[in-house]
Design an enzyme around this catalytic site. Structure first.
Site, PDB file in Angstrom:
ATOM      1  N   ASP A   1       0.843  -1.197   0.000  1.00 54.99           N
ATOM      2  CA  ASP A   1       0.000   0.000   0.000  1.00 54.99           C
ATOM      3  C   ASP A   1       0.872   1.238   0.000  1.00 54.99           C
ATOM      4  OD1 ASP A   1      -2.263  -1.525   0.158  1.00 54.99           O
ATOM      5  OD2 ASP A   1      -2.953  -0.716   2.073  1.00 54.99           O
TER       6      ASP A   1
ATOM      7  N   LYS B   1      -8.207   0.651  -5.220  1.00 53.58           N
ATOM      8  CA  LYS B   1      -9.391   0.078  -4.575  1.00 53.58           C
ATOM      9  C   LYS B   1     -10.672   0.793  -4.988  1.00 53.58           C
ATOM     10  CE  LYS B   1      -7.074  -1.258  -0.234  1.00 53.58           C
ATOM     11  NZ  LYS B   1      -7.031  -2.714  -0.301  1.00 53.58           N
TER      12      LYS B   1
ATOM     13  N   GLY C   1      -5.457  -2.931   8.725  1.00 51.40           N
ATOM     14  CA  GLY C   1      -5.108  -1.781   9.547  1.00 51.40           C
ATOM     15  C   GLY C   1      -4.861  -2.106  11.001  1.00 51.40           C
TER      16      GLY C   1
ATOM     17  N   ARG D   1      -6.274 -20.492   6.797  1.00 54.16           N
ATOM     18  CA  ARG D   1      -6.468 -21.865   7.281  1.00 54.16           C
ATOM     19  C   ARG D   1      -7.838 -22.404   6.903  1.00 54.16           C
ATOM     20  NH1 ARG D   1      -2.905 -24.593  10.235  1.00 54.16           N
ATOM     21  NH2 ARG D   1      -1.365 -23.450  11.464  1.00 54.16           N
TER      22      ARG D   1
ATOM     23  N   GLY E   1      -3.300  -7.336   8.083  1.00 50.15           N
ATOM     24  CA  GLY E   1      -2.656  -7.486   9.396  1.00 50.15           C
ATOM     25  C   GLY E   1      -1.208  -7.940   9.343  1.00 50.15           C
TER      26      GLY E   1
ATOM     27  N   SER F   1      -0.898  -1.278   5.925  1.00 55.18           N
ATOM     28  CA  SER F   1      -0.323  -0.273   6.805  1.00 55.18           C
ATOM     29  C   SER F   1       1.050  -0.690   7.324  1.00 55.18           C
ATOM     30  CB  SER F   1      -1.266  -0.057   7.991  1.00 55.18           C
ATOM     31  OG  SER F   1      -2.604  -0.069   7.552  1.00 55.18           O
TER      32      SER F   1
END
Lengths: 301, 190
Positions: free
Chosen positions: A31, A88, A160, A172, A221, A243
Site C-alpha cells: 500500500d 481500490k 489496519g 487456514r 494485518g 499499513s
C-alpha cells in the site's frame, strides 16, 4: 514474416486477467499513498503497489465513509513506478471501477477496506477488461467472488491492525475446506456447494485442482517478515502489506525484509537474518477490542 | 536431467509444470549452491525489478552469468527476457545483460492492453503458437549473434543468441509445450 493469416489479438481475456496474478506470485504488493512511497516500495522489490489516499490504519482511525482515491493520487503513482499499480473501489461501486479502468490501473481491488456502496451485490467483474482481486474469509466467499469474475483472491484478515490472527484464520479455513472437498465423493459435491453457497462448477473445479482456480494472496494485518513467511507456509501465493510498511519506523528496510522473507519463506536462517534491526513495527490492535460492526472483514456478501 | 527454474518471484511453478509434462524435473533455484548439477536455467515471468534485486541480494547474478558464459542454456520469459537483455530502455535496474539486445519494458502498454494472439514461429513448425502477452516487453533491436525467431506487429517477441533464448510471451501459461521442447533441444545439442 506474413504468410499464414493470423487471428487478431484479444485483450481483457480471462487468461490475461488471471495471468497477471500468476506473475505477481511469490511477491509483495504494498500500500502506498504518494509517489515517493511508491518509489520506496519499488526500490525495495515490491512486485506491485496499491495506490491509496490513506492506508487502512488511517482509514480506521479517521472513521466516516472511505471511498476510491482521487484519480490524481493514482495517476501520479502510476507515473512514478514501472511495476503494476492497483487501486481500490468500494464493494458494489461499479462506477468507481469504471473510473479506475479508464485511468488504466492494472488491477482493481473491490475492497472491504472502503465503505461498501452496496450491501447486497458485488460488482459484475466479468464486464471489465481490467482484472479484479477480492477478499474472502472462506471457500464459499472466494468462489462467489470468482463466480462474479474475480481473477485473484486474497484473505480479508483484519486490515489496519498489524495483527495477523485474522489472516491466519481465513487462510487456514480456505485451505482446510479445500482439503475436505478433495475427499468428498462426487455425489456429495452439490450439497457441499449449497452449504458453502458457492457455484457448483467452481466447487467441482477446486476438487480437481486441489486449490483455488486463481491465485490466492494473504492480506490484512501482516506487519513483519515472520508474518509474511507464516502466511506463505500456510499456502499463500504471495503477500499484501497495507499499513505494515509505511506505519513502521523504517519503511524501506522493513519492505526489503518482507520481500526477502516472502521469497525465502521456508528458510529460518534467512528469516532470522532479515528480521534483525528493523526498528519499530506498526502499533498493533487486539481484534477483541474492535467492535463487531467496525470489523472490516464483516463487509462483503 | 534437471533444469533449474529461478524461484525468486513470479510464475516459476508453471514452468516446473511444463517441464514435468515433458518428463523433466524442474528444480526451484533460490540460492547459488542450488545451481550445481542443473543442465539449463529458466527465468520465469514476474516483476523484473523484483527478481533482479533479489538476485543481487542473494548473490545469484554473477554465478548465473558465469554458467551462461560457460555455455549453460538459459531461457527467459517476459521478465526473464528483460533480465537477459544487455540494454533496458530507461532503466538501470540489475540484470544479467547477456543478450545483444535492447529491451523495452511494458512495451505494449498497461494491463488493459495485455493480449493473447496466434503467432507464427518458424522454428517451431508451421502450426501457429498461441501466445499470451502480459504487460509484456519486446526487443527494440538485436545485434548478431542474437537472431530474431518471432515478431508480432513488427516487434521482436522471441530471440535466440547461441545458448540464450528469450520470449516476450508466456509459453508456461498454455499447454503447447513446443517452446519448452525447443529449449530442451538447445540443452541436448549444447
Amino acid at each position: 514474416m506474413g504468410g499464414i493469416k493470423m487471428a487478431a489479438a484479444e485483450k481483457g481475456t480471462w487468461t490475461v486477467k488471471k495471468g497477471l496474478a500468476e506473475m505477481l506470485k511469490g511477491g509483495v504488493i504494498m500500500d502506498v499513498t504518494t509517489p515517493e512511497q511508491a518509489k520506496i516500495a519499488e526500490e525495495a522489490g515490491a512486485c506491485a503497489v496499491m495506490a491509496l489516499e490513506r492506508v487502512p490504519a488511517d482509514i480506521r482511525a479517521a472513521g466516516g465513509v472511505a471511498r476510491m482515491a482521487d484519480p490524481t493520487v493514482i495517476l501520479r503513482i502510476m507515473d512514478a513506478v514501472s511495476i503494476p499499480v492497483m487501486a481500490k473501489a468500494r464493494i458494489g461501486h461499479f462506477v468507481e471501477a469504471q473510473i479506475l479502468e479508464a485511468l488504466g490501473v492494472d488491477y482493481i481491488d473491490e475492497s472491504e477496506v472502503l465503505t461498501p456502496a452496496d450491501e447486497e451485490f458485488h460488482i459484475n467483474k466479468h464486464e471489465f477488461k481490467v482484472p479484479f482481486v477480492c477478499g474472502a474469509r472462506n471457500l464459499g466467499e472466494a468462489l462467489r467472488r470468482i463466480g462474479e469474475g474475480a481473477a485473484m483472491i486474497r484473505t480479508k484478515g483484519e486490515p489496519g491492525t498489524g495483527n495477523v490472527v485474522e489472516a491466519v484464520r481465513h487462510m487456514r479455513r480456505v485451505m482446510s475446506e479445500i482439503r475436505r472437498l478433495q475427499n468428498l465423493p462426487d455425489e456429495e459435491l452439490m450439497t457441499f456447494a449449497k452449504d458453502i453457497q458457492a457455484p457448483y462448477e467452481l466447487v467441482k473445479q477446486v476438487k480437481e485442482l486441489g486449490r483455488l482456480p486463481v491465485v490466492n494472496f494473504a492480506a490484512g494485518g501482516i506487519a513483519t517478515p515472520a508474518d509474511a513467511a507464516l502466511m506463505m507456509q500456510l499456502g499463500s501465493d504471495g503477500i499484501f502489506v497495507g499499513s505494515g510498511i509505511f506505519k513502521s519506523s523504517d519503511p524501506a528496510r522493513r519492505a526489503r525484509a518482507i520481500v526477502a522473507a516472502t521469497t525465502h519463506f521456508r528458510e529460518p536462517e534467512v528469516l532470522a537474518e532479515v528480521s534483525r534491526d528493523l526498528g519499530e513495527a506498526m502499533p498493533g490492535l487486539e481484534i477483541a477490542n474492535i467492535r463487531q460492526e467496525e470489523r472490516m472483514q464483516e463487509r462483503g456478501w | 536431467m534437471k533444469i533449474g527454474v529461478l524461484a525468486m518471484q513470479g510464475a516459476f511453478r508453471e514452468h516446473i509444470k511444463s517441464l514435468a509434462a515433458l518428463g523433466i524435473q524442474g528444480e526451484e533455484i533460490r540460492h547459488k549452491n542450488q545451481l550445481e548439477g542443473i543442465s539449463g536455467l529458466i527465468i520465469p515471468g514476474g516483476e523484473s525489478t523484483t527478481i533482479g534485486k533479489l538476485m543481487v541480494e542473494f548473490n545469484l547474478l554473477e554465478p548465473v552469468r558465469e554458467l551462461a558464459a560457460a555455455g549453460m542454456p538459459v531461457f527467459g520469459t517476459c521478465a526473464g527476457m528483460v533480465l537477459l537483455a544487455r540494454d533496458i530502455i530507461g532503466s538501470d535496474q540489475p540484470r544479467l545483460g547477456l543478450m545483444n539486445a535492447r529491451v523495452q519494458r511494458n512495451a505494449f502498454g498497461r494491463q488493459v492492453d495485455s493480449f493473447e494472439v496466434d503467432l507464427e514461429i518458424p522454428v517451431l513448425g508451421p502450426e501457429p503458437f498461441h501466445a499470451v502477452f502480459i504487460r509484456a516487453p519486446f526487443l527494440e533491436a538485436v545485434e548478431p549473434p542474437a537472431e530474431v525467431l518471432a515478431t508480432f506487429d513488427g516487434k521482436i517477441v522471441m530471440a535466440r543468441q547461441g545458448n540464450l533464448l528469450a520470449t516476450a510471451f508466456h509459453p508456461e501459461l498454455t499447454n503447447d509445450l513446443r517452446v519448452h521442447r525447443y529449449f530442451l533441444e538447445m540443452i541436448k545439442q549444447g
